[in-house]
Design a protein around this motif. Structure first.
Motif, PDB file in Angstrom:
ATOM      1  N   ALA A  65      14.755 -12.877  -6.451  1.00 48.75           N
ATOM      2  CA  ALA A  65      13.879 -13.846  -6.254  1.00 48.75           C
ATOM      3  C   ALA A  65      14.412 -15.277  -6.349  1.00 48.75           C
ATOM      4  N   MET A  66      15.643 -15.387  -6.878  1.00 49.32           N
ATOM      5  CA  MET A  66      16.223 -16.836  -6.945  1.00 49.32           C
ATOM      6  C   MET A  66      15.438 -17.624  -8.041  1.00 49.32           C
ATOM      7  N   ASN A  67      14.740 -16.848  -9.043  1.00 44.00           N
ATOM      8  CA  ASN A  67      13.613 -17.654 -10.005  1.00 44.00           C
ATOM      9  C   ASN A  67      12.870 -18.249  -9.298  1.00 44.00           C
ATOM     10  N   GLY A  68      12.589 -18.091  -8.165  1.00 47.88           N
ATOM     11  CA  GLY A  68      11.173 -18.664  -7.484  1.00 47.88           C
ATOM     12  C   GLY A  68       9.992 -17.890  -7.478  1.00 47.88           C
ATOM     13  N   VAL A  69       9.030 -18.208  -6.757  1.00 47.84           N
ATOM     14  CA  VAL A  69       7.593 -17.409  -6.772  1.00 47.84           C
ATOM     15  C   VAL A  69       7.566 -16.190  -6.469  1.00 47.84           C
ATOM     16  N   THR A  70       8.503 -15.540  -5.753  1.00 49.54           N
ATOM     17  CA  THR A  70       8.339 -14.039  -5.300  1.00 49.54           C
ATOM     18  C   THR A  70       8.757 -13.094  -6.618  1.00 49.54           C
TER      19      THR A  70
ATOM     20  N   CYS B 293      15.045  -5.613  -9.134  1.00 48.31           N
ATOM     21  CA  CYS B 293      14.747  -6.954  -8.857  1.00 48.31           C
ATOM     22  C   CYS B 293      15.409  -8.038  -9.666  1.00 48.31           C
ATOM     23  N   LEU B 294      16.016  -8.953  -9.200  1.00 45.39           N
ATOM     24  CA  LEU B 294      17.061  -9.938  -9.807  1.00 45.39           C
ATOM     25  C   LEU B 294      16.178 -11.207 -10.067  1.00 45.39           C
ATOM     26  N   ASN B 295      16.584 -12.011 -10.920  1.00 43.95           N
ATOM     27  CA  ASN B 295      16.067 -13.308 -11.131  1.00 43.95           C
ATOM     28  C   ASN B 295      14.481 -13.532 -10.759  1.00 43.95           C
ATOM     29  N   CYS B 296      13.697 -12.857 -11.499  1.00 44.99           N
ATOM     30  CA  CYS B 296      12.267 -12.728 -11.126  1.00 44.99           C
ATOM     31  C   CYS B 296      11.507 -13.594 -12.133  1.00 44.99           C
TER      32      CYS B 296
ATOM     33  N   HIS C  13      20.116 -23.410  -6.489  1.00 46.70           N
ATOM     34  CA  HIS C  13      19.506 -23.711  -5.323  1.00 46.70           C
ATOM     35  C   HIS C  13      18.944 -22.708  -4.736  1.00 46.70           C
ATOM     36  N   PRO C  14      17.094 -22.688  -4.750  1.00 46.22           N
ATOM     37  CA  PRO C  14      16.719 -21.573  -4.174  1.00 46.22           C
ATOM     38  C   PRO C  14      16.553 -21.410  -2.882  1.00 46.22           C
ATOM     39  N   ASP C  15      17.722 -21.321  -2.103  1.00 45.69           N
ATOM     40  CA  ASP C  15      17.880 -21.233  -0.693  1.00 45.69           C
ATOM     41  C   ASP C  15      18.493 -19.798  -0.467  1.00 45.69           C
ATOM     42  N   PRO C  16      18.088 -19.002   0.193  1.00 45.84           N
ATOM     43  CA  PRO C  16      18.703 -17.518   0.389  1.00 45.84           C
ATOM     44  C   PRO C  16      19.512 -17.712   1.668  1.00 45.84           C
ATOM     45  N   ASN C  17      20.816 -18.186   1.334  1.00 41.98           N
ATOM     46  CA  ASN C  17      22.009 -17.994   2.251  1.00 41.98           C
ATOM     47  C   ASN C  17      23.254 -17.704   1.470  1.00 41.98           C
ATOM     48  N   LEU C  18      24.234 -17.613   2.222  1.00 45.64           N
ATOM     49  CA  LEU C  18      25.506 -16.832   1.918  1.00 45.64           C
ATOM     50  C   LEU C  18      26.165 -17.817   0.782  1.00 45.64           C
ATOM     51  N   THR C  19      25.817 -19.350   0.815  1.00 44.43           N
ATOM     52  CA  THR C  19      26.307 -20.214  -0.023  1.00 44.43           C
ATOM     53  C   THR C  19      25.466 -19.987  -1.676  1.00 44.43           C
ATOM     54  N   TYR C  20      24.062 -20.159  -1.402  1.00 48.14           N
ATOM     55  CA  TYR C  20      23.514 -20.387  -2.651  1.00 48.14           C
ATOM     56  C   TYR C  20      23.022 -18.859  -3.335  1.00 48.14           C
ATOM     57  N   ALA C  21      23.009 -17.904  -2.407  1.00 49.87           N
ATOM     58  CA  ALA C  21      22.930 -16.468  -2.899  1.00 49.87           C
ATOM     59  C   ALA C  21      24.142 -15.889  -2.976  1.00 49.87           C
ATOM     60  N   LYS C  22      25.284 -16.460  -3.458  1.00 51.32           N
ATOM     61  CA  LYS C  22      26.492 -15.772  -3.509  1.00 51.32           C
ATOM     62  C   LYS C  22      26.585 -14.704  -4.471  1.00 51.32           C
ATOM     63  N   ASP C  23      25.922 -15.028  -5.702  1.00 47.87           N
ATOM     64  CA  ASP C  23      25.796 -14.056  -6.626  1.00 47.87           C
ATOM     65  C   ASP C  23      25.387 -12.643  -6.283  1.00 47.87           C
ATOM     66  N   LEU C  24      24.259 -12.761  -5.181  1.00 50.47           N
ATOM     67  CA  LEU C  24      24.156 -11.359  -4.633  1.00 50.47           C
ATOM     68  C   LEU C  24      24.860 -11.016  -3.617  1.00 50.47           C
ATOM     69  N   VAL C  25      25.691 -11.580  -2.981  1.00 50.44           N
ATOM     70  CA  VAL C  25      26.635 -11.248  -1.930  1.00 50.44           C
ATOM     71  C   VAL C  25      27.893 -10.781  -2.692  1.00 50.44           C
TER      72      VAL C  25
ATOM     73  N   PHE D 126      21.138  -1.968   0.578  1.00 45.97           N
ATOM     74  CA  PHE D 126      20.421  -3.223   1.174  1.00 45.97           C
ATOM     75  C   PHE D 126      20.095  -4.081   0.124  1.00 45.97           C
ATOM     76  N   ALA D 127      19.852  -5.497   0.713  1.00 47.44           N
ATOM     77  CA  ALA D 127      19.565  -6.457  -0.348  1.00 47.44           C
ATOM     78  C   ALA D 127      18.871  -7.418   0.501  1.00 47.44           C
ATOM     79  N   ALA D 128      17.775  -8.257  -0.198  1.00 40.59           N
ATOM     80  CA  ALA D 128      17.273  -9.303   0.330  1.00 40.59           C
ATOM     81  C   ALA D 128      17.170 -10.353  -0.932  1.00 40.59           C
ATOM     82  N   ALA D 129      17.069 -11.662  -0.309  1.00 41.56           N
ATOM     83  CA  ALA D 129      16.996 -13.053  -1.149  1.00 41.56           C
ATOM     84  C   ALA D 129      15.945 -13.587  -0.586  1.00 41.56           C
ATOM     85  N   PHE D 130      15.222 -14.207  -1.400  1.00 43.10           N
ATOM     86  CA  PHE D 130      13.910 -15.193  -1.184  1.00 43.10           C
ATOM     87  C   PHE D 130      14.043 -16.555  -1.774  1.00 43.10           C
ATOM     88  N   ASP D 131      13.372 -17.455  -1.008  1.00 51.40           N
ATOM     89  CA  ASP D 131      13.591 -18.974  -1.369  1.00 51.40           C
ATOM     90  C   ASP D 131      12.437 -19.332  -2.381  1.00 51.40           C
ATOM     91  N   GLY D 132      12.312 -20.569  -2.936  1.00 56.60           N
ATOM     92  CA  GLY D 132      11.624 -20.947  -4.105  1.00 56.60           C
ATOM     93  C   GLY D 132      10.048 -20.585  -3.761  1.00 56.60           C
TER      94      GLY D 132
END
Length: 565
Positions: A224-229, A248-251, A261-273, A283-289
């Protein structure tokens, strides 16, 4: 909750305009400190009410929801007070003003509300030194069209006063209804559960039991990248699907997104990568703010580009009950998004529309029943179920495809490419460059496309590959539904054979300029190994040509992009 018989009086507050309150592709986004200025937020909200509702303002019912970032609750209270001052009859608001952007769209549509204010800067950083944003959505649940956003901007340039009930206080931390009397008229604030409506809707769209059965033998991670999801992920995947809580991480919703930076891409979600690279998860998914963007990863961090994600879902929509019941119309993509979904549409005999960047452009197509699925290369995917892109929906859609095909993420992609070919795609973001450099870059490219000799020119990469220009223009879109025209939507250099270069100045930042460079090359081969090469390696020659023709390094002084996706 509180009610009482206290009668409140409407105040008219004198104000003066602020420069630059022009909504971008997704509302007004500025630094928090800008919104905290006296009258700044009030001016924009008042203009939004006037432009969005006009003579329907009095007696209207509006939604308020946000992503929980810093200044969210304060802005929510201001909106409630200004709405009360303008004769709005009811505000529906998420507890503590928290609702994901997709949930907001669904609630506006489900309860037939007049519209709503969404408090988010989406994938931009949060906190006292971060960004804030306000977006007005109309009664179809989608972002206001350009006719409304242009009117908002014009009103902000001339505003002289706004109406407010400054002493109205509502406890938005407790579920329930509060009733007031404002200027002799009833005014109601209803605080609703953050997740209930949305989760119930997802259970109607997807086969939850089938996904749950599939997940029993898989290890997945949802960030969730500490966002609303966060609350939505816990509710759906832990409570409904039975996954362990550590899936479920960073919920926890944090006002500064944990300083990240709550932007789900390879740079800002590097911890998940990095976790996925270890090979312990399927399987994994990341979500923005605000929950409208998504990134999909397979085993060992196999990356699914948003362009390929859109195409794969288009080819497999029948695995989702919602589409089996409602049928599949056409598809749509933003212009910079790769042409992968176009190949699917062609094979299926469906229309595929190419729109400017900005989800509002899909709304007319959906309302006219022209499309069932749409997406943007900026990690946004969605369908006709709402009028916003929807990150959690996209993850559930992917899990539906995997449960139906019984394949891995990588095998789904390889099989797809073997049928349709592969549109190798990358995007280079150069963030916070000077506005002057950005304008010079676009001016230089404008000169290139206006040169009558550009068409037919052969551009040569340092490694010797040659690309012949077939089309060079600045993308212009005529809406097929309402006839509105959107000009200057991005410089396009299209080559013979299907390769493309696109250049845009982003409208989603809060300061400076972000230059986005999109590079695409289409490959169709009888040799499956042709599809397995690294995208950056495959696109290297075209990237070099993009940098040459735009003079990007010379104009910006940047040797490397901020983000590569």
């Amino acid at each position: 909750m509180s009610g009482g018989t206290t009668s409140y009086t409407v105040e008219t507050v004198k104000t003066s305009p602020f420069d630059g309150q022009k909504p971008g592709t997704s509302g007004l986004r500025k630094a928090v400190t800008v919104f905290q200025q006296a009258h700044y937020t009030e001016n924009f909200v008042q203009a939004g009410l006037w432009a969005g509702l006009g003579d329907k303002l009095k007696g209207s019912v509006l939604l308020v929801g946000g992503d929980g970032r810093f200044f969210c609750e304060e802005a929510a209270h201001l909106i409630i007070r200004i709405a009360a001052g303008n004769g709005v009859s009811k505000i529906v608001i998420g507890k503590k003003a928290i609702l994901s952007t997709p949930a907001c769209s669904h609630i506006i549509r489900k309860y037939k509300l007049s519209g709503g204010f969404l408090l988010t800067a989406s994938h931009n950083p949060g906190g006292p030194d971060g960004d804030f944003g306000i977006k007005y959505n109309t009664d179809n649940g989608g972002p206001a069209p350009e006719g409304v956003t242009n009117k908002i901007y014009e009103l902000t340039k001339t505003i002289k006063e706004y109406k407010i009930v400054s002493n109205l206080k509502v406890d938005i931390g407790q579920l329930g209804t509060s009733k007031f009397t404002v200027g002799g008229e009833p005014f109601v604030v209803e605080v609703i559960d953050n997740t209930a409506d949305y989760v119930e809707f997802m259970k109607q769209i997807f086969d939850f039991p089938a996904i749950k059965t599939f997940l029993q033998t898989k290890r997945v991670l949802l960030n969730a990248m500490n966002g609303v999801t966060g609350p939505y992920l816990r509710k759906i995947f832990v409570e409904e699907m039975g996954l362990p809580s550590d899936s479920c991480l960073n919920c926890e919703i944090l006002p500064d997104f944990g300083g990240k930076h709550p932007d789900p891409n390879l740079t800002y979600a590097k911890d998940l990568v990095d976790i996925m690279k270890a090979g312990q998860h399927d399987f994994a998914a990341a979500f923005d703010g605000d929950g409208d963007r998504n990134m999909i990863l397979g085993h060992r961090a196999f990356f699914v580009t948003p362009c390929d994600s859109l195409a794969v879902l288009a080819a497999n929509l029948e695995s989702i009950p919602y589409f089996r019941q409602n049928g599949v119309k056409g598809f749509a993509r933003s212009m910079p998004t790769s042409e992968a979904v176009d190949k699917v549409a062609q094979r299926l005999g469906k229309d595929c529309y190419q729109t400017p960047t900005g989800w509002k452009f899909f709304g007319n197509l959906m309302d006219a029943d022209k499309i069932s699925l749409c997406g943007e290369e900026s990690f946004g995917t969605g369908s006709t179920h709402i009028r916003e892109k929807d990150g959690v929906w996209a993850a559930l859609a992917w899990l539906s495809v995997l449960a139906s095909t019984k394949k891995t993420v990588q095998d789904v992609l390889l099989d797809h490419w073997n049928i349709y070919g592969r549109n190798f795609f990358t995007r280079y973001d150069y963030e916070n460059v000077s506005s002057e450099a950005g304008e010079k870059l676009i001016a230089g490219l404008e000169a290139f496309i206006k040169n009558p000799n550009s068409k037919g020119t052969t551009l040569t990469a340092p490694t010797g590959q040659k690309y012949k220009v077939a089309v060079a223009d600045n993308f212009e879109y005529t809406d097929p539904i309402d006839g509105s025209v959107s000009k200057n939507q991005g410089i396009r250099i299209l080559f013979e054979g299907g390769s493309r270069l696109i250049f845009r100045l982003s409208g989603t930042g809060s300061s400076g300029a972000t230059i986005r460079v999109y590079v695409e090359e289409y490959v169709k081969s009888d040799n499956p190994s042709a599809y397995e090469q690294d995208a950056q390696a495959a696109l290297g020659p075209l990237v070099a040509i993009a940098l040459q023709v735009s003079k990007l390094r010379e104009l910006t002084g940047r040797d490397q992009p901020t983000v590569i996706t």
